[in-house]
Design a protein around this motif. Structure first.
Motif, mmCIF file in Angstrom:
data_model
loop_
_atom_site.group_PDB
_atom_site.id
_atom_site.type_symbol
_atom_site.label_atom_id
_atom_site.label_comp_id
_atom_site.label_asym_id
_atom_site.label_seq_id
_atom_site.Cartn_x
_atom_site.Cartn_y
_atom_site.Cartn_z
ATOM 1 N N MET A 115 0.826 -1.192 0.000
ATOM 2 C CA MET A 115 0.000 0.000 0.000
ATOM 3 C C MET A 115 0.866 1.251 0.000
ATOM 4 S SD MET A 115 -3.035 1.133 -0.036
ATOM 5 C CE MET A 115 -4.209 2.260 0.567
ATOM 6 N N SER A 116 1.926 1.266 0.797
ATOM 7 C CA SER A 116 2.776 2.454 0.862
ATOM 8 C C SER A 116 3.528 2.670 -0.448
ATOM 9 C CB SER A 116 3.753 2.377 2.039
ATOM 10 O OG SER A 116 4.659 1.310 1.823
ATOM 11 N N SER A 117 3.858 1.599 -1.165
ATOM 12 C CA SER A 117 4.518 1.763 -2.460
ATOM 13 C C SER A 117 3.564 2.370 -3.486
ATOM 14 C CB SER A 117 5.083 0.435 -2.965
ATOM 15 O OG SER A 117 4.043 -0.470 -3.220
ATOM 16 N N PHE A 118 2.276 2.007 -3.392
ATOM 17 C CA PHE A 118 1.276 2.597 -4.280
ATOM 18 C C PHE A 118 1.169 4.097 -4.019
ATOM 19 C CE2 PHE A 118 -3.147 4.001 -4.853
ATOM 20 C CZ PHE A 118 -3.227 3.882 -6.231
ATOM 21 N N LEU A 119 1.101 4.479 -2.737
ATOM 22 C CA LEU A 119 0.997 5.893 -2.381
ATOM 23 C C LEU A 119 2.245 6.670 -2.784
ATOM 24 C CD1 LEU A 119 -0.781 5.725 1.079
ATOM 25 C CD2 LEU A 119 -1.755 6.333 -1.132
ATOM 26 N N SER A 120 3.415 6.069 -2.622
ATOM 27 C CA SER A 120 4.650 6.759 -3.020
ATOM 28 C C SER A 120 4.736 6.892 -4.541
ATOM 29 C CB SER A 120 5.882 6.054 -2.460
ATOM 30 O OG SER A 120 5.963 4.736 -2.966
ATOM 31 N N THR A 121 4.174 5.953 -5.275
ATOM 32 C CA THR A 121 4.133 6.045 -6.737
ATOM 33 C C THR A 121 3.155 7.130 -7.180
ATOM 34 O OG1 THR A 121 4.581 3.675 -6.878
ATOM 35 C CG2 THR A 121 3.714 4.730 -8.854
ATOM 36 N N LEU A 122 2.057 7.259 -6.475
ATOM 37 C CA LEU A 122 1.019 8.227 -6.800
ATOM 38 C C LEU A 122 1.378 9.643 -6.354
ATOM 39 C CD1 LEU A 122 -1.878 8.393 -7.941
ATOM 40 C CD2 LEU A 122 -2.689 7.973 -5.619
ATOM 41 N N SER A 123 2.120 9.766 -5.306
ATOM 42 C CA SER A 123 2.435 11.048 -4.670
ATOM 43 C C SER A 123 2.950 12.141 -5.606
ATOM 44 C CB SER A 123 3.422 10.808 -3.528
ATOM 45 O OG SER A 123 3.853 12.006 -2.995
ATOM 46 N N PRO A 124 3.862 11.864 -6.543
ATOM 47 C CA PRO A 124 4.358 12.943 -7.415
ATOM 48 C C PRO A 124 3.291 13.551 -8.320
ATOM 49 C CG PRO A 124 5.789 11.011 -7.564
ATOM 50 C CD PRO A 124 4.589 10.615 -6.760
ATOM 51 N N TYR A 125 2.195 12.851 -8.512
ATOM 52 C CA TYR A 125 1.142 13.332 -9.404
ATOM 53 C C TYR A 125 0.047 14.118 -8.685
ATOM 54 C CZ TYR A 125 3.474 10.038 -12.426
ATOM 55 O OH TYR A 125 4.425 9.373 -13.145
ATOM 56 N N LEU A 126 0.077 14.097 -7.364
ATOM 57 C CA LEU A 126 -0.929 14.809 -6.585
ATOM 58 C C LEU A 126 -0.606 16.303 -6.541
ATOM 59 C CD1 LEU A 126 -1.381 12.346 -3.583
ATOM 60 C CD2 LEU A 126 -2.847 12.613 -5.595
ATOM 61 N N PRO A 127 -1.601 17.144 -6.315
ATOM 62 C CA PRO A 127 -1.331 18.582 -6.198
ATOM 63 C C PRO A 127 -0.302 18.840 -5.083
ATOM 64 C CG PRO A 127 -3.687 18.191 -6.360
ATOM 65 C CD PRO A 127 -3.029 16.850 -6.217
ATOM 66 N N PRO A 128 0.642 19.739 -5.311
ATOM 67 C CA PRO A 128 1.749 19.930 -4.374
ATOM 68 C C PRO A 128 1.420 20.827 -3.178
ATOM 69 C CG PRO A 128 2.027 21.368 -6.256
ATOM 70 C CD PRO A 128 0.804 20.532 -6.524
ATOM 71 N N HIS A 129 0.178 21.058 -2.896
ATOM 72 C CA HIS A 129 -0.209 21.966 -1.824
ATOM 73 C C HIS A 129 -0.603 21.201 -0.579
ATOM 74 C CE1 HIS A 129 -0.176 25.173 -4.785
ATOM 75 N NE2 HIS A 129 -0.847 24.362 -5.575
ATOM 76 N N GLU A 130 -0.480 21.879 0.565
ATOM 77 C CA GLU A 130 -0.872 21.278 1.842
ATOM 78 C C GLU A 130 -2.383 21.099 1.904
ATOM 79 O OE1 GLU A 130 0.659 23.002 5.462
ATOM 80 O OE2 GLU A 130 2.202 24.014 4.285
ATOM 81 N N GLY A 131 -2.803 20.257 2.822
ATOM 82 C CA GLY A 131 -4.224 20.085 3.078
ATOM 83 C C GLY A 131 -4.899 19.125 2.116
ATOM 84 N N LEU A 132 -6.145 18.840 2.431
ATOM 85 C CA LEU A 132 -6.906 17.874 1.643
ATOM 86 C C LEU A 132 -7.712 18.505 0.514
ATOM 87 C CD1 LEU A 132 -8.241 15.519 4.458
ATOM 88 C CD2 LEU A 132 -6.399 15.092 2.837
ATOM 89 N N LEU A 133 -7.992 19.787 0.589
ATOM 90 C CA LEU A 133 -8.840 20.417 -0.417
ATOM 91 C C LEU A 133 -8.310 20.245 -1.839
ATOM 92 C CD1 LEU A 133 -11.373 22.010 -1.123
ATOM 93 C CD2 LEU A 133 -10.106 24.116 -0.585
ATOM 94 N N PRO A 134 -7.020 20.478 -2.116
ATOM 95 C CA PRO A 134 -6.545 20.263 -3.496
ATOM 96 C C PRO A 134 -6.709 18.813 -3.960
ATOM 97 C CG PRO A 134 -4.893 21.428 -2.203
ATOM 98 C CD PRO A 134 -5.972 20.995 -1.253
ATOM 99 N N LYS A 135 -6.488 17.882 -3.046
ATOM 100 C CA LYS A 135 -6.654 16.466 -3.406
ATOM 101 C C LYS A 135 -8.127 16.141 -3.651
ATOM 102 C CE LYS A 135 -2.450 16.200 -1.281
ATOM 103 N NZ LYS A 135 -1.853 17.495 -1.047
ATOM 104 N N TRP A 136 -9.011 16.753 -2.881
ATOM 105 C CA TRP A 136 -10.458 16.581 -3.084
ATOM 106 C C TRP A 136 -10.854 17.112 -4.459
ATOM 107 C CZ3 TRP A 136 -14.668 14.155 -1.688
ATOM 108 C CH2 TRP A 136 -15.919 14.676 -2.005
ATOM 109 N N LEU A 137 -10.369 18.297 -4.811
ATOM 110 C CA LEU A 137 -10.686 18.867 -6.123
ATOM 111 C C LEU A 137 -10.199 17.948 -7.241
ATOM 112 C CD1 LEU A 137 -9.844 22.646 -5.538
ATOM 113 C CD2 LEU A 137 -12.093 21.547 -5.494
ATOM 114 N N LEU A 138 -9.015 17.380 -7.070
ATOM 115 C CA LEU A 138 -8.491 16.427 -8.054
ATOM 116 C C LEU A 138 -9.383 15.187 -8.121
ATOM 117 C CD1 LEU A 138 -6.309 15.360 -10.017
ATOM 118 C CD2 LEU A 138 -5.084 14.521 -7.998
#
Length: 153
Positions: free
Chosen positions: A1-24
């Motif tokens: 699971m952690s390898s999946f999250l580390s693979t996905l992490s560079p593609y997520l919005p680079p801002h703090e908080g959950l709101l940018p990830k929610w918008l994505l």
């Protein structure tokens, strides 16, 4: 699971908080909704399923109890895709005041549209298919309004 999250992490919005990830997340879901609106009336007709003046000959074989037509489905799909793209840009540029405002406005337009179809035009009825976009738009509007000062400096 952690390898999946580390693979996905560079593609997520680079801002703090959950709101940018929610918008994505909502953008991705909405792009899927756009695709289904182009391919079938099954889900669109579940939202737009009320019309007191609808007679049997006005309904379509794809949506027998709905005023939804293939053209309306594709139009809804296009509208949803445009809103998805604006929200996607807002997710990655959330500290930019203009992108934040545009993202906020997409939820305001969606809220007004669904409320008008339900309460004014009476082409939609309250229920699960209607509740989801209303709750998502309302919740996101409130969340974005409360977080304005955190993201936009």
């Amino acid at each position: 699971m952690s390898s999946f999250l580390s693979t996905l992490s560079p593609y997520l919005p680079p801002h703090e908080g959950l709101l940018p990830k929610w918008l994505l997340f909502i953008s991705i879901i909405s792009i899927g909704n756009s695709i289904q609106a182009y391919s079938t009336l099954q889900y669109t007709s579940r939202v737009y399923s009320e019309n007191p003046s609808l007679t049997p000959h006005q309904s379509t074989p794809l949506a027998p109890h709905s005023t939804a037509t293939p053209l309306q489905g594709r139009t809804f799909g296009t509208w949803t895709l445009i809103q998805s793209l604006v929200r996607l840009y807002a997710a990655y540029n959330i500290s930019n005041e203009r992108f934040f405002e545009l993202g906020f406005l997409t939820y305001a337009v969606a809220f007004c549209h669904f409320m008008a179809e339900w309460m004014v035009f009476r082409t939609a009825k309250w229920g699960g298919p209607m509740a989801v976009p209303v709750f998502v738009s309302t919740g996101t509007l409130v969340w974005m309004w409360l977080q304005w000062g955190f993201y936009v400096q």
